[in-house]
Scaffold this motif. Structure first.
Motif, PDB file in Angstrom:
ATOM      1  N   GLY A  14      86.764   8.952  15.698  1.00 44.35           N
ATOM      2  CA  GLY A  14      87.228   9.591  16.926  1.00 44.35           C
ATOM      3  C   GLY A  14      88.193  10.725  16.648  1.00 44.35           C
ATOM      4  N   PHE A  15      89.049  10.567  15.639  1.00 39.36           N
ATOM      5  CA  PHE A  15      89.985  11.624  15.260  1.00 39.36           C
ATOM      6  C   PHE A  15      89.249  12.824  14.662  1.00 39.36           C
ATOM      7  CE2 PHE A  15      92.860   8.144  15.675  1.00 39.36           C
ATOM      8  CZ  PHE A  15      94.104   8.706  15.950  1.00 39.36           C
ATOM      9  N   ALA A  16      88.117  12.558  13.999  1.00 39.67           N
ATOM     10  CA  ALA A  16      87.413  13.621  13.280  1.00 39.67           C
ATOM     11  C   ALA A  16      86.508  14.453  14.180  1.00 39.67           C
ATOM     12  CB  ALA A  16      86.577  13.021  12.145  1.00 39.67           C
ATOM     13  N   VAL A  17      86.203  13.944  15.387  1.00 37.93           N
ATOM     14  CA  VAL A  17      85.235  14.621  16.258  1.00 37.93           C
ATOM     15  C   VAL A  17      85.592  16.082  16.529  1.00 37.93           C
ATOM     16  CG1 VAL A  17      84.383  14.709  18.637  1.00 37.93           C
ATOM     17  CG2 VAL A  17      84.204  12.597  17.322  1.00 37.93           C
ATOM     18  N   PRO A  18      86.841  16.434  16.888  1.00 37.55           N
ATOM     19  CA  PRO A  18      87.133  17.858  17.123  1.00 37.55           C
ATOM     20  C   PRO A  18      86.905  18.730  15.886  1.00 37.55           C
ATOM     21  CG  PRO A  18      88.872  16.467  18.021  1.00 37.55           C
ATOM     22  CD  PRO A  18      88.003  15.588  17.185  1.00 37.55           C
ATOM     23  N   LEU A  67      95.607   0.650  10.570  1.00 35.26           N
ATOM     24  CA  LEU A  67      95.625   1.707   9.566  1.00 35.26           C
ATOM     25  C   LEU A  67      94.838   2.943   9.997  1.00 35.26           C
ATOM     26  CD1 LEU A  67      95.020  -0.303   6.259  1.00 35.26           C
ATOM     27  CD2 LEU A  67      97.071   1.006   6.844  1.00 35.26           C
ATOM     28  N   GLY A  68      93.790   2.732  10.797  1.00 38.32           N
ATOM     29  CA  GLY A  68      92.882   3.811  11.149  1.00 38.32           C
ATOM     30  C   GLY A  68      93.555   5.063  11.698  1.00 38.32           C
ATOM     31  N   PRO A  69      94.358   4.944  12.776  1.00 35.18           N
ATOM     32  CA  PRO A  69      94.982   6.153  13.335  1.00 35.18           C
ATOM     33  C   PRO A  69      95.901   6.861  12.347  1.00 35.18           C
ATOM     34  CG  PRO A  69      95.132   4.315  14.875  1.00 35.18           C
ATOM     35  CD  PRO A  69      94.647   3.752  13.582  1.00 35.18           C
ATOM     36  N   ILE A  70      96.613   6.078  11.528  1.00 31.21           N
ATOM     37  CA  ILE A  70      97.558   6.671  10.579  1.00 31.21           C
ATOM     38  C   ILE A  70      96.806   7.354   9.436  1.00 31.21           C
ATOM     39  CG2 ILE A  70      99.467   6.164   9.006  1.00 31.21           C
ATOM     40  CD1 ILE A  70      99.988   3.666  10.831  1.00 31.21           C
ATOM     41  N   VAL A  71      95.835   6.622   8.862  1.00 33.43           N
ATOM     42  CA  VAL A  71      95.045   7.193   7.767  1.00 33.43           C
ATOM     43  C   VAL A  71      94.256   8.399   8.253  1.00 33.43           C
ATOM     44  CG1 VAL A  71      93.119   6.752   6.188  1.00 33.43           C
ATOM     45  CG2 VAL A  71      94.890   5.016   6.511  1.00 33.43           C
ATOM     46  N   GLY A  72      93.615   8.263   9.424  1.00 32.01           N
ATOM     47  CA  GLY A  72      92.812   9.353   9.954  1.00 32.01           C
ATOM     48  C   GLY A  72      93.647  10.591  10.242  1.00 32.01           C
ATOM     49  N   GLY A  73      94.807  10.396  10.874  1.00 35.13           N
ATOM     50  CA  GLY A  73      95.666  11.534  11.180  1.00 35.13           C
ATOM     51  C   GLY A  73      96.128  12.256   9.923  1.00 35.13           C
ATOM     52  N   HIS A 132      95.378  17.110   6.073  1.00 34.98           N
ATOM     53  CA  HIS A 132      95.431  17.622   4.702  1.00 34.98           C
ATOM     54  C   HIS A 132      94.061  17.960   4.103  1.00 34.98           C
ATOM     55  CE1 HIS A 132      99.300  15.472   5.139  1.00 34.98           C
ATOM     56  NE2 HIS A 132      99.751  16.377   4.294  1.00 34.98           N
ATOM     57  N   PHE A 133      92.977  17.377   4.664  1.00 37.60           N
ATOM     58  CA  PHE A 133      91.678  17.539   4.020  1.00 37.60           C
ATOM     59  C   PHE A 133      90.590  17.871   5.049  1.00 37.60           C
ATOM     60  CE2 PHE A 133      94.089  14.453   1.451  1.00 37.60           C
ATOM     61  CZ  PHE A 133      94.136  15.138   0.246  1.00 37.60           C
ATOM     62  N   HIS A 134      89.399  18.149   4.529  1.00 37.27           N
ATOM     63  CA  HIS A 134      88.198  18.389   5.329  1.00 37.27           C
ATOM     64  C   HIS A 134      87.842  17.124   6.112  1.00 37.27           C
ATOM     65  CE1 HIS A 134      83.666  18.640   5.606  1.00 37.27           C
ATOM     66  NE2 HIS A 134      83.993  19.826   6.081  1.00 37.27           N
ATOM     67  N   TRP A 135      87.149  17.271   7.262  1.00 37.51           N
ATOM     68  CA  TRP A 135      86.799  16.116   8.080  1.00 37.51           C
ATOM     69  C   TRP A 135      85.950  15.097   7.316  1.00 37.51           C
ATOM     70  CZ3 TRP A 135      81.644  15.296   8.478  1.00 37.51           C
ATOM     71  CH2 TRP A 135      80.778  16.394   8.368  1.00 37.51           C
ATOM     72  N   GLY A 136      85.211  15.553   6.302  1.00 34.68           N
ATOM     73  CA  GLY A 136      84.388  14.630   5.526  1.00 34.68           C
ATOM     74  C   GLY A 136      85.196  13.595   4.768  1.00 34.68           C
ATOM     75  N   SER A 137      86.513  13.813   4.628  1.00 40.34           N
ATOM     76  CA  SER A 137      87.350  12.845   3.911  1.00 40.34           C
ATOM     77  C   SER A 137      87.389  11.497   4.606  1.00 40.34           C
ATOM     78  CB  SER A 137      88.776  13.399   3.768  1.00 40.34           C
ATOM     79  OG  SER A 137      89.374  13.630   5.040  1.00 40.34           O
ATOM     80  N   VAL A 138      87.145  11.460   5.937  1.00 39.93           N
ATOM     81  CA  VAL A 138      87.175  10.170   6.636  1.00 39.93           C
ATOM     82  C   VAL A 138      85.997   9.292   6.210  1.00 39.93           C
ATOM     83  CG1 VAL A 138      88.377  11.173   8.618  1.00 39.93           C
ATOM     84  CG2 VAL A 138      85.885  10.956   8.677  1.00 39.93           C
TER      85      VAL A 138
END
Length: 515
Positions: free
Chosen positions: A45-49, A165-171, A176-182
């Motif tokens: 969900g964080f990566a969608v934008p 962990l999800g919101p913190i790790v995702g944010g 810091h990185f490309h969306w593919g990092s998720v």
């Protein structure tokens, strides 16, 4: 049945054999996929934008990027759970882990929306092997009831831990990185599973599995896929002919599937498990909990960000206390289960969940952060108490050789509950929002039409308006959304109360496995 040479060492006291250090180390390995899948559900969900900007998917493609994973997962859970009983649960876990890692690599480097959709479908295929495999392996490694209950509490806490962990790790990753990092964060975990599982996890399977019935596999897919598709489309588009027909087709094929299973000597899914009262009540309770819980996350996250104006990262932090308490409650359930009956603990947990939803009905349009933090904490304490025992009841009620099938039924209840929660309660929230959103003076009709679609649409529409009109539109939209959230929470509380009454009546006097 579970063979002595491939399981925990026999107890010196004549009871069920106790798990040793190898089994506890294996439990840590089996909890990893649970944590990872829970993190994945949040970070996407964080990566969608970000991925929308890079891949420029159409609105339909974006929905498929999000939904195709759960479609494929829900459709294949029963098949994969039964397949694990036949070919070996550890073997299926290893195959699924390799597939999940490969699909994650493809998703992280997807050059187009179409490739990402295909990769997400592969992730769903691999994910369907992971959850039933981990839970059924736990059932066959921990034969002592008290040890098994603690192991299931550890396994269940992985969901809450991953969600925290999800919101913190995702944010952090997306800053810091490309969306593919998720997706790339999956790779080291999958490598660890592939290395450690063969060393620590003992293989288990049904010693007399019978043959796999291809017609049953086709029918299970034919029942689940259109049903889940129809429910999700109802949530997105409202009442329409296509989703209604899809749900009807799924129900019809589901009835044919059940009739076929009752006639087969070696059924894909042993529907006679539902004749066991503890099993049926536990599955139904899980479905209703997830039904209400997924809906709560749907509106609570919007309330925090769009009504109270909190950033996504801080909104994630606001939910962390509740998720941490859910982990703690999972282990508290182990001790409580020794003193109270199965029905009593489930009723207590469901009462806490209902209280949490009732607290949400008091949320104001301003300054409601701490009320939501407290309400979400109540919800999660109740979920932690309840789900540990319902999952234990599901596995205990089923014979060890059918552990994969039982686990798959439990996971399917989760998927259906989540889909129905967003579809039905989400639709109630949307309808109430639209009804309560009155016309606002000095706001053009086009802006009002956009505002009626979603609260996010109202926020976007307000950005193009003069200050007084924008403020009036936002105030009206936030008030309408909050009213809808109040009604939806009241309905969710009523559903949980019904689940509590059902559990209290049907499980009266029934002891749990650790009692």
């Amino acid at each position: 049945m579970h063979a002595a040479p491939t399981g925990p060492e026999t107890s010196a006291h004549g009871g069920p054999p106790k798990a040793g250090p190898r089994e506890w180390a294996a439990l840590a390995v089996l909890t990893l996929p649970v944590v990872l899948i829970s993190v994945d559900m949040t970070v996407l969900g964080f990566a969608v934008p970000h991925l929308s900007e890079d891949l420029a998917p159409t609105a339909g493609q974006l929905l498929w990027i999000i939904d195709v994973y759960s479609f494929v997962l829900a459709g294949l859970l029963i098949t994969m759970g039964t397949l694990g009983d036949r070919i070996g649960r550890r073997r299926l876990l290893l195959i699924g882990s390799a597939g999940f890692g490969a699909a994650s690599l493809i998703a992280a480097n997807a050059p187009t929306a179409e490739v990402l959709i295909a990769a997400r479908a592969l992730l769903g295929l691999a994910g369907a092997t992971l959850m039933p495999s981990t839970l059924s392996l736990i059932r066959n490694m921990f034969l002592d009831p008290r040890q098994r209950l603690f192991a299931i509490a550890t396994w269940a806490s992985g969901f809450s831990g991953g969600a925290a962990l999800g919101p913190i790790v995702g944010g952090w990753l997306l800053e810091h990185f490309h969306w593919g990092s998720v997706f790339l964060i999956n790779l080291p975990v999958m490598v660890l599973i592939l290395v450690a599982a063969p060393l620590l996890v003992r293989e288990s399977r049904n010693p007399h599995p019978g043959r796999l019935d291809p017609a049953s596999v086709a029918l299970s897919l034919g029942a689940m896929l259109p049903a889940v598709y129809g429910v999700k489309k109802l949530a997105e588009e409202g009442l329409a002919i296509v989703p209604v027909v899809a749900i009807a087709a799924g129900l019809l094929l589901g009835a044919v599937f059940v009739r076929r299973q009752l006639r087969l000597k070696d059924p894909l899914l042993d529907v006679r498990l539902f004749a066991i009262r503890e099993f049926t009540v536990a599955v139904a309770t899980n479905l209703m909990i997830v039904f209400a819980m997924v809906a709560s996350l749907f509106f609570i996250t919007q309330y925090l960000q769009l009504v109270l104006g909190i950033s996504p990262l801080y909104a994630g932090f606001a939910l962390v206390p509740g998720l941490v308490l859910s982990v703690a409650a999972s282990f508290v359930a182990v001790g409580v289960a020794r003193r109270l009956s199965l029905g009593s603990v489930i009723v207590i947990g469901l009462a806490l969940i209902a209280a949490g939803f009732l607290a949400v009905t008091l949320a104001p349009t301003e300054g409601g952060l701490w009320l939501i933090v407290g309400a979400f904490a109540l919800l999660n304490v109740g979920i932690g108490l309840t789900e540990t025992l319902t999952n234990d009841a599901i596995l205990t009620a089923a014979p060890p050789e059918r552990a994969g099938a039982a686990s798959a039924i439990s996971e399917t209840a989760y998927e259906l509950g989540g889909a129905l929660g967003v579809a039905l309660l989400g639709s109630v929230l949307t309808a109430t929002y639209r009804i309560r959103l009155d016309e606002v003076e000095d706001v053009p009709a086009a802006a009002m039409d956009a505002a009626r679609e979603t609260l996010g649409g109202a926020v976007t529409a307000a950005e193009g308006l003069p200050s007084p009109a924008a403020g009036a539109l936002l105030d009206a939209a936030r008030a309408a959304f909050t009213d809808g959230m109040h009604l939806t929470s009241a309905i969710a509380a009523a559903i949980i109360v019904i689940a509590a009454v059902q559990a209290g009546v049907l499980l009266r006097g029934r002891r749990n496995g650790a009692g």
